[in-house]
Design an enzyme around this catalytic site. Structure first.
Site, PDB file in Angstrom:
ATOM      1  N   ARG A  33      58.087 -55.962  21.803  1.00  7.24           N
ATOM      2  CA  ARG A  33      57.194 -57.063  22.154  1.00  7.24           C
ATOM      3  C   ARG A  33      56.974 -57.973  20.954  1.00  7.24           C
ATOM      4  O   ARG A  33      56.610 -57.515  19.871  1.00  7.24           O
ATOM      5  CB  ARG A  33      55.854 -56.501  22.633  1.00  7.24           C
ATOM      6  CG  ARG A  33      54.762 -57.557  22.867  1.00  7.24           C
ATOM      7  CD  ARG A  33      53.507 -56.886  23.381  1.00  7.24           C
ATOM      8  NE  ARG A  33      52.371 -57.781  23.488  1.00  7.24           N
ATOM      9  CZ  ARG A  33      51.287 -57.734  22.695  1.00  7.24           C
ATOM     10  NH1 ARG A  33      51.212 -56.828  21.722  1.00  7.24           N
ATOM     11  NH2 ARG A  33      50.283 -58.569  22.854  1.00  7.24           N
ATOM     12  N   ARG A  74      38.114 -67.920  22.654  1.00  2.43           N
ATOM     13  CA  ARG A  74      37.652 -67.187  21.484  1.00  2.43           C
ATOM     14  C   ARG A  74      36.538 -67.952  20.784  1.00  2.43           C
ATOM     15  O   ARG A  74      36.405 -69.159  20.945  1.00  2.43           O
ATOM     16  CB  ARG A  74      38.800 -66.982  20.477  1.00  2.43           C
ATOM     17  CG  ARG A  74      39.990 -66.217  21.009  1.00  2.43           C
ATOM     18  CD  ARG A  74      41.088 -66.136  19.963  1.00  2.43           C
ATOM     19  NE  ARG A  74      42.273 -65.458  20.473  1.00  2.43           N
ATOM     20  CZ  ARG A  74      42.455 -64.143  20.461  1.00  2.43           C
ATOM     21  NH1 ARG A  74      41.509 -63.379  19.925  1.00  2.43           N
ATOM     22  NH2 ARG A  74      43.538 -63.598  20.953  1.00  2.43           N
ATOM     23  N   LYS A 221      50.294 -60.654  33.219  1.00  2.00           N
ATOM     24  CA  LYS A 221      49.271 -59.789  32.625  1.00  2.00           C
ATOM     25  C   LYS A 221      47.994 -59.876  33.464  1.00  2.00           C
ATOM     26  O   LYS A 221      47.421 -60.950  33.620  1.00  2.00           O
ATOM     27  CB  LYS A 221      49.007 -60.203  31.180  1.00  2.00           C
ATOM     28  CG  LYS A 221      50.212 -59.994  30.279  1.00  2.00           C
ATOM     29  CD  LYS A 221      50.030 -60.641  28.916  1.00  2.00           C
ATOM     30  CE  LYS A 221      48.944 -59.978  28.111  1.00  2.00           C
ATOM     31  NZ  LYS A 221      48.851 -60.564  26.741  1.00  2.00           N
ATOM     32  N   THR A 279      47.355 -51.506  26.152  1.00  2.52           N
ATOM     33  CA  THR A 279      46.112 -51.677  25.399  1.00  2.52           C
ATOM     34  C   THR A 279      45.477 -50.340  24.995  1.00  2.52           C
ATOM     35  O   THR A 279      45.111 -49.527  25.853  1.00  2.52           O
ATOM     36  CB  THR A 279      45.062 -52.516  26.157  1.00  2.52           C
ATOM     37  OG1 THR A 279      45.679 -53.681  26.700  1.00  2.52           O
ATOM     38  CG2 THR A 279      43.959 -52.964  25.205  1.00  2.52           C
TER      39      THR A 279
END
Length: 479
Positions: A33, A74, A221, A279
């Site tokens: 990845r 964020r 995702k 994760t």
């Protein structure tokens, strides 16, 4: 017994060494990845080239997955790098504050439209849910909150609204640029972050097709509340689903995550797509040479649920033991698969109507293989689709994708129980096809003379999507 579930590992500073990366490939790396959220395209290109050299040295086919950054939901940065928020204190999120001017009283927000997505009373979650804020007032660009759960908060941490509802589009200008890079460099998979619905996948596929990326497969995702509600459409529009448990757990609540993970894996396999579980699978191995018992159980349960692959993130990208992390993951997978429920051979899709010839052939193959002493399944394939169909049905019998196309060989490394083998179905001599298959399997010590295999192929060799027959063959030595 070969390991059936595959390993995805993230490249990063800890893997920027050819020997380390070669050892990771030898330890069992199947898909590498590349995280587009960090670094420049020159960094990504260097890592792609390093991975390809390492896989050649290790004599393994390794696919490459480019993971798009997605929208920057964020906070910005603090003057001192971090602050300690105290329960009950006021804390302000300011969409117009200087990005580097954060203090214990306020911090900037990278997502400028946040003010339009929230109302007084909403709960905001920062740093994977470790910091909890309740909105008490809205004042122009300032979102005034009260700290419900405090703790240390550092730069650029993720921000979620409890229950979802943030409207940021899944694809940014940077993502389109990174998709162009992925197409130019021949990456095998591209993952879309913060997918909302099937339309996000359609937009990405249309763009990739337009820049020469027709061979790139799309990974959706699942990390938004909205995506769960649109799950069936997203699965159908994608090639692979990733259970991205970080943001998903924050938005849905950690108590619901385990059951949701199992549901997503099951529904993805039912709809004939590939699934990755990701994760914090072995996060302690960022610093420790061995995983915790809880992490071992987490990986094993994902394998028992039928995931095609499990993923390492910071464990390999920035951890102290990237090779040991891959080796530990492989060991846990093998241990889980020795007790897999797949040996009970459930009657999957017993009542469905097949839409594709390849699906019917795949189902017939797996049913036959599970009721005869078959040692191996061989799929003569151009695109790998027949092998993928077969991998959706649980079996302990290995599926070998015999193909002349290197992109196909890399692509199938992600499919559970499928192993690529270089084989040209269009020989230049008159040597019988079956004997060539037998010789290849015996030379690789995958079968022995006298054992049974099942072979699938198309009537017209070399034609994509043409698989229409299966044959039960006994391996014979050359006369």
């Amino acid at each position: 017994m070969q390991r059936r579930s595959k390993i995805v590992a993230t490249l990063g500073p800890a893997t920027d060494d050819l020997d380390v990366l070669t050892q990771m490939c030898q330890a069992g790396l199947d898909v590498a990845r590349v995280n587009f959220s960090h670094g420049s395209q020159s960094d990504h290109l260097r890592r792609v080239e390093l991975l390809r050299e390492a896989s050649r040295r290790a004599r393994r086919y390794v696919a490459i997955l480019g993971d798009l950054a997605g929208p920057k939901i964020r906070i910005e940065s603090f003057r001192e790098g971090k602050v300690q928020l105290v329960e009950g204190a006021q804390f302000v999120l300011d969409t117009e504050l200087d990005p580097a001017a954060g203090t214990i009283e306020s911090v900037g927000v990278a997502y400028k439209n946040l003010i339009a997505d929230v109302v007084v009373g909403d709960v905001l979650l920062l740093n994977d849910g470790l910091i909890v804020l309740e909105i008490t007032a809205m004042d122009g660009p300032r979102i005034v909150t009260r700290v419900l759960v405090g703790g240390e908060l550092s730069n650029r941490k993720g921000l979620n609204r409890k229950g979802g509802g943030i409207s940021a589009p899944a694809l940014t200008d940077k993502d389109f640029d990174d998709m162009r890079f992925a197409a130019e460099q021949g990456l095998d998979y591209v993952a879309l972050s913060f997918v909302r619905d099937a339309e996000d996948l359609h937009r990405a596929r249309e763009f990739l097709n337009g820049v020469g990326g027709q061979g790139v497969r799309l990974v959706a995702k699942i990390e938004r509340h909205e995506a769960v509600a649109q799950l069936s459409g997203i699965i159908d529009a994608s090639d692979v689903i990733m259970v991205a448990r970080g943001d998903l757990g924050v938005e849905m609540g950690h108590a619901a995550l385990t059951g949701l993970q199992k549901t997503i894996i099951h529904r993805t396999r039912q709809r004939n797509r590939v699934v990755i579980t990701a994760t914090q699978m072995m996060e302690s191995m960022i610093q420790s040479p061995v995983p915790t018992r809880a992490e071992v159980s987490d990986v094993a349960n994902a394998v028992l649920d039928g995931t095609d692959a499990v993923m390492l993130s910071a464990e390999t990208a920035a951890g102290r033991y990237p090779v040991k992390a891959v080796a530990a993951m492989a060991e846990v997978i093998e241990g889980a698969e020795r007790y897999s429920l797949s040996q009970h051979r459930p009657r999957e899709r017993a009542n469905v109507t097949f839409k594709e010839t390849e699906e019917a052939i795949a189902h017939a193959v797996m049913y036959t293989a599970n009721h005869m002493p078959v040692r191996a399944i061989v799929a003569l394939t151009e695109s790998g689709s027949t092998a993928q169909w077969m991998s959706r049905l649980r079996s302990d019998i290995p599926i070998y994708a015999f193909t002349r196309h290197e992109p196909t060989r890399r692509r199938v490394t992600l499919y559970r129980g499928v192993y690529p083998i270089s084989f040209d179905v269009l020989p230049t001599d008159n040597e019988p096809l079956y004997q060539r298959v037998f010789d290849m399997l015996v030379d690789l010590e995958l079968v022995k003379e006298g054992e049974l295999i099942i072979l699938t192929k198309g009537e017209l060799s070399g034609v994509q999507g043409g698989t229409n027959s299966l044959q039960i063959l006994q391996v014979m030595s050359r006369p």
